[in-house]
Design an enzyme around this catalytic site. Structure first.
Site, PDB file in Angstrom:
ATOM      1  CG  ASN A   9     -13.809  -1.092  -8.696  1.00 25.67           C
ATOM      2  OD1 ASN A   9     -13.254  -1.476  -9.721  1.00 25.67           O
ATOM      3  ND2 ASN A   9     -13.356  -0.044  -7.995  1.00 25.67           N
ATOM      4  CD1 TRP A  10     -13.233  -7.661  -9.973  1.00 28.60           C
ATOM      5  CD2 TRP A  10     -12.902  -8.511 -12.104  1.00 28.60           C
ATOM      6  NE1 TRP A  10     -13.859  -9.014 -10.235  1.00 28.60           N
ATOM      7  CE2 TRP A  10     -13.737  -9.448 -11.381  1.00 28.60           C
ATOM      8  CE3 TRP A  10     -12.656  -8.808 -13.346  1.00 28.60           C
ATOM      9  CZ2 TRP A  10     -14.085 -10.678 -12.113  1.00 28.60           C
ATOM     10  CZ3 TRP A  10     -13.053  -9.701 -14.195  1.00 28.60           C
ATOM     11  CH2 TRP A  10     -13.699 -10.661 -13.277  1.00 28.60           C
ATOM     12  CE  LYS A  11     -10.215  -1.216  -5.725  1.00 24.24           C
ATOM     13  NZ  LYS A  11      -9.866  -0.243  -4.747  1.00 24.24           N
ATOM     14  CG  HIS A  97     -13.277   4.241  -7.335  1.00 19.12           C
ATOM     15  ND1 HIS A  97     -12.037   4.456  -6.728  1.00 19.12           N
ATOM     16  CD2 HIS A  97     -13.961   3.009  -6.655  1.00 19.12           C
ATOM     17  CE1 HIS A  97     -12.070   3.109  -5.837  1.00 19.12           C
ATOM     18  NE2 HIS A  97     -12.741   2.461  -5.843  1.00 19.12           N
ATOM     19  CD  GLU A  99      -8.690   2.707  -6.038  1.00 16.02           C
ATOM     20  OE1 GLU A  99      -8.735   2.369  -7.144  1.00 16.02           O
ATOM     21  OE2 GLU A  99      -8.820   2.030  -4.727  1.00 16.02           O
ATOM     22  CD  GLU A 169     -16.467   2.651  -3.380  1.00 12.09           C
ATOM     23  OE1 GLU A 169     -16.648   1.354  -3.212  1.00 12.09           O
ATOM     24  OE2 GLU A 169     -15.519   3.183  -3.814  1.00 12.09           O
ATOM     25  N   GLY A 175      -9.966  -0.600   0.674  1.00  9.31           N
ATOM     26  CA  GLY A 175      -8.502  -1.087   0.512  1.00  9.31           C
ATOM     27  C   GLY A 175      -7.791  -1.185   1.853  1.00  9.31           C
ATOM     28  CB  SER A 215     -12.592  -2.928   4.106  1.00 11.00           C
ATOM     29  OG  SER A 215     -11.426  -2.104   3.631  1.00 11.00           O
ATOM     30  N   GLY A 236     -14.421  -4.149  -3.765  1.00 11.48           N
ATOM     31  CA  GLY A 236     -13.010  -4.076  -4.383  1.00 11.48           C
ATOM     32  C   GLY A 236     -12.232  -5.482  -4.353  1.00 11.48           C
ATOM     33  N   GLY A 237     -11.460  -5.432  -3.136  1.00  8.69           N
ATOM     34  CA  GLY A 237     -10.527  -6.742  -3.080  1.00  8.69           C
ATOM     35  C   GLY A 237     -11.224  -7.756  -2.793  1.00  8.69           C
TER      36      GLY A 237
HETATM   37  C1  PEP Z   1     -13.492  -0.086  -4.032  1.00  8.31           C
HETATM   38  O1  PEP Z   1     -12.523  -0.135  -4.696  1.00  8.31           O
HETATM   39  O2  PEP Z   1     -14.527   0.409  -4.628  1.00  8.31           O
HETATM   40  C2  PEP Z   1     -13.565  -0.491  -2.935  1.00  8.31           C
HETATM   41  C3  PEP Z   1     -14.551  -0.455  -2.158  1.00  8.31           C
HETATM   42  O3  PEP Z   1     -12.498  -1.590  -2.532  1.00  8.31           O
HETATM   43  P1  PEP Z   1     -12.287  -2.463  -1.431  1.00  8.31           P
HETATM   44  O4  PEP Z   1     -13.548  -3.373  -1.117  1.00  8.31           O
HETATM   45  O5  PEP Z   1     -11.055  -3.420  -1.637  1.00  8.31           O
HETATM   46  O6  PEP Z   1     -12.092  -1.605   0.206  1.00  8.31           O
END
Ligand code: PEP
Length: 257
Positions: A9-11, A97, A99, A169, A175, A215, A236-237
């Site tokens: 997930n590149w956001k 999600h 967010e 999640e 994040g 994470s 994500g990150g």
């Molecule tokens: C996400 O945005 O779905 C996520 C899990 O982010 P991160 O891996 O950065 O915690």
């Protein structure tokens, strides 16, 4: 037998040029190291969907939108429909999600309408659920997950649920660098699977893939996916760097085994 799925997930990161460079680098790495036996999906921003889809053509890598509107078209400035995602080359779409829920007001009802629109267009929904830290500390994790699943998947057939993806999640792990322990992830995933079983039957619950997100990194993916009900990861990150995402894909091979 559920095929492990690793989704990036590149956001709101990466221009078209950066997305193209990532795909080339990832495909280069994938040639060197065997990562068979898993499915990979990349969710770029809408603007880079077509470029990523063109870059991964014939590789088996899927492409996901990060959201969609439930309507097919209309006066909804800034929104994108399921059909538009399909036309741009998407195979999957992330829905609900945290967010989107927190910053854009997506409710369980909106998740439900979006999930139905995605399925009707032939997209595979990746439906996100997860509790906040306050809810976890208050002992509400199971109730929150049950409510989000029942609301988000209401009215779907067992077959539809068996074919979609749920991402657990925990909001406090997204994040933040804070990852759920394997025991916490295992407990939440088992709860999700049993909730799906109660609502849609054992076959649907058995075939539905449940990803962990929060994470995930090359250093922790193996132990997370070693949990019985963890079928892969939504990242994500750590998915923004091709080397790091490639290592996560390689580490995800043990999922569901
Ligand atoms: C996400 O945005 O779905 C996520 C899990 O982010 P991160 O891996 O950065 O915690």
């Amino acid at each position: 037998m559920r095929t492990p799925l690793l989704a990036a997930n590149w956001k709101m990161y990466k221009t078209v040029a950066e997305a193209e460079a990532f795909v080339l680098a990832l495909l280069d790495l994938a040639e060197g190291v065997e990562v068979g036996g898993v499915e990979v999906v990349i969710a770029p921003p809408f603007t880079a969907l077509s470029a990523v889809a063109a870059g991964v053509v014939d590789t088996g890598i899927g492409v996901a939108g990060q959201d969609l509107h439930a309507e097919a078209e209309g006066a909804f400035t800034g929104a994108i429909s399921a059909g538009m995602l399909v036309e741009a080359g998407a195979t999957h779409v992330i829905i609900g999600h945290s967010e989107r829920r927190r910053l854009f007001g997506d409710t369980d009802d909106a998740v439900n309408r979006k999930t139905k629109a995605a399925l009707a267009a032939g997209l595979i929904p990746i439906v996100c659920v997860g509790e906040t830290l306050e809810e976890r500390d208050g002992g509400e994790m199971p109730a929150v997950l049950t409510r989000q699943l029942r609301g988000g998947l209401d009215g779907l057939s067992a077959e539809q649920v068996g074919g979609l993806v749920v991402a657990y999640e925990p909001v406090w792990a997204i994040g933040t660098g804070r990852t759920a322990s394997t025991a916490q992830a295992g407990e939440a995933h088992a709860h999700i699977r049993s909730t799906l079983g109660d609502a849609f039957g054992a076959d649907a619950a058995d075939s539905c893939r449940i990803l962990y997100g929060g994470s995930v990194k090359p250093g922790n993916v193996r132990e997370l996916v070693a949990e019985a009900d963890v079928d892969g990861a939504l990242v994500g990150g750590a998915s923004l760097d091709p080397e790091s995402f490639h290592q996560i894909v390689a580490g995800g091979r043990g999922a569901g085994l």
